[in-house]
Design an enzyme around this catalytic site. Structure first.
Site, PDB file in Angstrom:
ATOM      1  N   ASP A  67      10.647 -14.167  -8.856  1.00  7.69           N
ATOM      2  CA  ASP A  67      12.061 -14.247  -8.499  1.00  7.69           C
ATOM      3  C   ASP A  67      12.963 -13.929  -9.685  1.00  7.69           C
ATOM      4  O   ASP A  67      12.507 -13.876 -10.834  1.00  7.69           O
ATOM      5  CB  ASP A  67      12.393 -15.641  -7.923  1.00  7.69           C
ATOM      6  CG  ASP A  67      11.779 -16.785  -8.723  1.00  7.69           C
ATOM      7  OD1 ASP A  67      11.362 -16.542  -9.873  1.00  7.69           O
ATOM      8  OD2 ASP A  67      11.703 -17.904  -8.202  1.00  7.69           O
ATOM      9  N   ASN A 135      12.112 -29.970  -4.136  1.00  5.67           N
ATOM     10  CA  ASN A 135      12.257 -29.959  -2.675  1.00  5.67           C
ATOM     11  C   ASN A 135      11.122 -29.197  -1.969  1.00  5.67           C
ATOM     12  O   ASN A 135      11.219 -28.896  -0.785  1.00  5.67           O
ATOM     13  CB  ASN A 135      13.622 -29.379  -2.273  1.00  5.67           C
ATOM     14  CG  ASN A 135      13.795 -27.924  -2.713  1.00  5.67           C
ATOM     15  OD1 ASN A 135      12.865 -27.304  -3.213  1.00  5.67           O
ATOM     16  ND2 ASN A 135      14.989 -27.386  -2.514  1.00  5.67           N
ATOM     17  N   HIS A 137      10.016 -26.143  -2.832  1.00  9.92           N
ATOM     18  CA  HIS A 137      10.105 -24.673  -2.823  1.00  9.92           C
ATOM     19  C   HIS A 137       9.059 -24.024  -3.725  1.00  9.92           C
ATOM     20  O   HIS A 137       8.598 -24.608  -4.702  1.00  9.92           O
ATOM     21  CB  HIS A 137      11.529 -24.175  -3.115  1.00  9.92           C
ATOM     22  CG  HIS A 137      11.999 -24.268  -4.531  1.00  9.92           C
ATOM     23  ND1 HIS A 137      13.276 -24.666  -4.864  1.00  9.92           N
ATOM     24  CD2 HIS A 137      11.402 -23.975  -5.700  1.00  9.92           C
ATOM     25  CE1 HIS A 137      13.425 -24.623  -6.172  1.00  9.92           C
ATOM     26  NE2 HIS A 137      12.304 -24.213  -6.700  1.00  9.92           N
ATOM     27  N   GLU A 142      13.276 -21.650  -0.253  1.00  7.29           N
ATOM     28  CA  GLU A 142      13.816 -22.995  -0.059  1.00  7.29           C
ATOM     29  C   GLU A 142      13.371 -23.579   1.286  1.00  7.29           C
ATOM     30  O   GLU A 142      12.914 -22.840   2.167  1.00  7.29           O
ATOM     31  CB  GLU A 142      15.349 -22.923  -0.111  1.00  7.29           C
ATOM     32  CG  GLU A 142      15.923 -22.482  -1.447  1.00  7.29           C
ATOM     33  CD  GLU A 142      15.962 -23.597  -2.485  1.00  7.29           C
ATOM     34  OE1 GLU A 142      15.077 -24.468  -2.476  1.00  7.29           O
ATOM     35  OE2 GLU A 142      16.888 -23.579  -3.314  1.00  7.29           O
TER      36      GLU A 142
HETATM   37  C1  GLP Z   1      12.660 -22.660 -10.152  1.00  2.80           C
HETATM   38  C2  GLP Z   1      11.804 -21.417  -9.945  1.00  2.80           C
HETATM   39  C3  GLP Z   1      10.454 -21.770  -9.385  1.00  2.80           C
HETATM   40  C4  GLP Z   1       9.845 -22.900 -10.172  1.00  2.80           C
HETATM   41  C5  GLP Z   1      10.707 -24.127 -10.013  1.00  2.80           C
HETATM   42  C6  GLP Z   1      10.160 -25.326 -10.751  1.00  2.80           C
HETATM   43  O1  GLP Z   1      13.470 -22.972  -9.089  1.00  2.80           O
HETATM   44  N1  GLP Z   1      12.411 -20.432  -9.122  1.00  2.80           N
HETATM   45  O2  GLP Z   1       9.610 -20.620  -9.405  1.00  2.80           O
HETATM   46  O3  GLP Z   1       8.539 -23.165  -9.722  1.00  2.80           O
HETATM   47  O4  GLP Z   1      11.994 -23.824 -10.535  1.00  2.80           O
HETATM   48  O5  GLP Z   1      10.560 -25.302 -12.095  1.00  2.80           O
HETATM   49  P1  GLP Z   1       9.943 -26.166 -13.226  1.00  2.80           P
HETATM   50  O6  GLP Z   1       8.562 -25.661 -13.437  1.00  2.80           O
HETATM   51  O7  GLP Z   1      10.811 -25.913 -14.426  1.00  2.80           O
HETATM   52  O8  GLP Z   1       9.982 -27.589 -12.799  1.00  2.80           O
END
Ligand code: GLP
Length: 241
Positions: A67, A135, A137, A142
């Site tokens: 993304d 959440n 995702h 989402e």
């Molecule tokens: C973001 C990214 C995800 C990631 C998520 C969790 O929203 N788009 O790909 O997995 O955050 O992030 P973190 O690993 O910093 O908790």
């Protein structure tokens, strides 16, 4: 599904790195699906260590990130490309031309999405690395996202904007939209490696592990359908305390 519970973040990252290193070594050309965020950051650090020790080469590796935010200028330090460049790409011998992201700078975003979908179709990932949103995702898919979705533009949920605001000066600066690989495309990878390290992710993790079928309100549950899923989590994420 294979579940590995590790005592802490570092041991989770080392275990993940071993799996990825073995995949890169076993293939003459490796296609990696990559995620950003703090969950895979330690894994990337480990891959860089392997490279420094001359135990791993990225010369035949091609990457496809999950993304990217819409609206940040080229080279912005909080863009996901910048994250990947500073944590991995600029530290190893990867051909930067072989590192791919959805093209959020295309004036026609639907064209950018279909171009990325086509690219993903032509390049099946040997392994897809994933983190997990609080959440539930995956990528930026989402809650409410269907299991058949391909690359698309998303409106980020308030909870995601809030979670990601820790990297920005203020919540107002966090982009409200992004392009993400779709759930259907995530599932196309030969192998999926999900990393979960915080107790805030416990509820979503348990929903996945319960194997109760796909619930669009918790997108990570789509991974239950995958034939080669490895979940590596910390004791804290597993226990939720
Ligand atoms: C973001 C990214 C995800 C990631 C998520 C969790 O929203 N788009 O790909 O997995 O955050 O992030 P973190 O690993 O910093 O908790």
């Amino acid at each position: 599904m294979q579940l590995i519970v590790k005592p802490d973040y570092d041991t989770m990252s080392w275990a993940a790195a071993k799996i990825v290193v073995n995949i890169i070594r076993a293939n003459t050309k490796t296609k990696l699906g990559l995620a950003t965020g703090s969950s895979p950051q330690g894994l990337y650090g480990q891959l860089v260590e392997y490279y420094y020790e001359r135990a791993l080469s990225f010369s035949r590796v091609e990457t496809f990130n999950l993304d990217e935010y819409i609206g940040l200028p080229h080279g912005h330090p909080l863009s996901y490309r910048y994250f990947m460049e500073t944590n991995l790409f600029k530290k190893v011998n990867i051909d930067i031309g072989k590192t791919n992201f959805p093209d959020v700078y295309n004036a026609d975003l639907s064209e950018a999405c279909s171009n990325y979908s086509r690219m993903l179709k032509e390049n099946v990932r040997d392994v897809q690395i994933l983190g997990l949103g609080v959440n539930g995702h995956i990528g930026f898919n989402e809650p409410g996202t269907g299991i058949d979705t391909k690359t698309h533009v998303v409106e980020l949920q308030k909870s995601t904007i809030l979670a990601n605001s820790r990297f920005f000066n203020s919540i107002e600066e966090v982009p409200k939209t992004a392009i993400t690989m779709g759930i259907a495309e995530i599932l196309e990878a030969e192998k999926i490696l999900l990393l979960v390290d915080k107790k805030t992710k416990h509820d979503a993790l348990i929903k996945l592990l319960a194997e109760g079928g796909f619930d669009s309100e918790c997108p990570v549950t789509a991974l239950q359908k995958h034939k080669n899923l490895t979940v590596i989590c910390t004791r804290e994420a597993f226990d939720g305390n």
